[in-house]
Design a protein around this motif. Sequence first.
Motif, short mmCIF file in Angstrom:
data_model
loop_
_atom_site.label_atom_id
_atom_site.label_comp_id
_atom_site.label_asym_id
_atom_site.label_seq_id
_atom_site.Cartn_x
_atom_site.Cartn_y
_atom_site.Cartn_z
N ARG A 98 13.20 -30.42 -4.97
CA ARG A 98 12.77 -29.56 -6.08
C ARG A 98 13.40 -28.18 -5.97
O ARG A 98 13.65 -27.68 -4.87
CB ARG A 98 11.23 -29.41 -6.07
CG ARG A 98 10.45 -30.71 -6.22
CD ARG A 98 10.72 -31.44 -7.54
NE ARG A 98 10.50 -30.62 -8.72
CZ ARG A 98 9.34 -30.49 -9.36
NH1 ARG A 98 8.27 -31.11 -8.93
NH2 ARG A 98 9.27 -29.73 -10.45
N PHE A 99 13.62 -27.59 -7.14
CA PHE A 99 14.26 -26.28 -7.24
C PHE A 99 13.49 -25.45 -8.25
O PHE A 99 13.05 -25.98 -9.28
CB PHE A 99 15.70 -26.43 -7.75
CG PHE A 99 16.53 -27.35 -6.91
CD1 PHE A 99 17.30 -26.85 -5.87
CD2 PHE A 99 16.54 -28.71 -7.14
CE1 PHE A 99 18.07 -27.70 -5.09
CE2 PHE A 99 17.30 -29.57 -6.37
CZ PHE A 99 18.06 -29.06 -5.35
N ALA A 100 13.34 -24.16 -8.00
CA ALA A 100 12.73 -23.27 -8.99
C ALA A 100 13.52 -23.40 -10.28
O ALA A 100 14.75 -23.32 -10.28
CB ALA A 100 12.74 -21.82 -8.49
N GLY A 101 12.83 -23.65 -11.37
CA GLY A 101 13.48 -23.78 -12.66
C GLY A 101 13.91 -25.19 -13.02
O GLY A 101 14.44 -25.41 -14.10
N ASP A 102 13.70 -26.18 -12.14
CA ASP A 102 14.06 -27.55 -12.51
C ASP A 102 13.06 -28.10 -13.53
O ASP A 102 12.08 -27.42 -13.88
CB ASP A 102 14.18 -28.46 -11.28
CG ASP A 102 12.87 -28.83 -10.61
OD1 ASP A 102 11.79 -28.73 -11.23
OD2 ASP A 102 12.91 -29.24 -9.43
N PRO A 106 6.71 -25.65 -11.52
CA PRO A 106 6.43 -26.25 -10.22
C PRO A 106 5.54 -27.49 -10.32
O PRO A 106 5.03 -27.96 -9.32
CB PRO A 106 5.70 -25.13 -9.48
CG PRO A 106 4.89 -24.48 -10.57
CD PRO A 106 5.77 -24.56 -11.81
N GLY A 107 5.37 -28.03 -11.52
CA GLY A 107 4.52 -29.21 -11.71
C GLY A 107 5.15 -30.46 -11.12
O GLY A 107 6.28 -30.47 -10.67
N PRO A 108 4.40 -31.56 -11.15
CA PRO A 108 4.88 -32.82 -10.58
C PRO A 108 5.97 -33.47 -11.43
O PRO A 108 6.08 -33.19 -12.63
CB PRO A 108 3.62 -33.70 -10.55
CG PRO A 108 2.77 -33.15 -11.65
CD PRO A 108 3.04 -31.67 -11.68
N VAL A 109 6.74 -34.33 -10.81
CA VAL A 109 7.80 -35.04 -11.52
C VAL A 109 7.28 -36.30 -12.22
O VAL A 109 7.86 -36.75 -13.19
CB VAL A 109 8.97 -35.43 -10.57
CG1 VAL A 109 9.61 -34.18 -9.99
CG2 VAL A 109 8.52 -36.37 -9.47
N TRP A 110 6.17 -36.86 -11.74
CA TRP A 110 5.67 -38.13 -12.24
C TRP A 110 5.16 -37.99 -13.66
O TRP A 110 4.35 -37.13 -13.97
CB TRP A 110 4.56 -38.67 -11.35
CG TRP A 110 5.10 -38.99 -10.00
CD1 TRP A 110 5.69 -40.16 -9.63
CD2 TRP A 110 5.15 -38.14 -8.87
NE1 TRP A 110 6.11 -40.08 -8.33
CE2 TRP A 110 5.79 -38.84 -7.84
CE3 TRP A 110 4.73 -36.83 -8.62
CZ2 TRP A 110 6.01 -38.29 -6.58
CZ3 TRP A 110 4.95 -36.30 -7.37
CH2 TRP A 110 5.57 -37.03 -6.37
#
Length: 137
Positions: A98-102, A106-110
């Motif tokens: 994970r990267f700031a701004g991705d 900062p929430g989950p990817v799922w």
Amino acid sequence: MQEFQIDPRLERDSMAIADLGLCQLRLMRDARWPWLLAVPQRVGITEMFQLAPLDQTMLTFEVNEAAKALSGVTGAAKINVAAIGNIVRQLHVHIVARFAGDANWPGPVWGYGTPEPRPEDDSEALARRITEAMAHS
């Protein structure tokens, strides 16, 4: 005796990049994040506590080695590691850079947004960098 088979959804959504001993290491095809899966090659296992004690130790070791390589290759701000399995019951551990701004930071990817296909040549290059990093650790 039944032979290990990868869940069809994991097969569709990821590509195998290495056999680590216990786990098959897979790279997710979603280009939004560098995202690995470690899938213990044991039949019928849905929970970590179902693994034999030595397999539990190997799972921890292999996930940590993959996470260290992913961190080194990507320079990620954070490596997320989780075994959720509410949809795909077969035990698998997510290892996500994970990267700031991705997407959704900062929430989950799922369950976030729509997957973006990773080009095959990008997948192969990333897989090679990760496996090389693991071989040299």
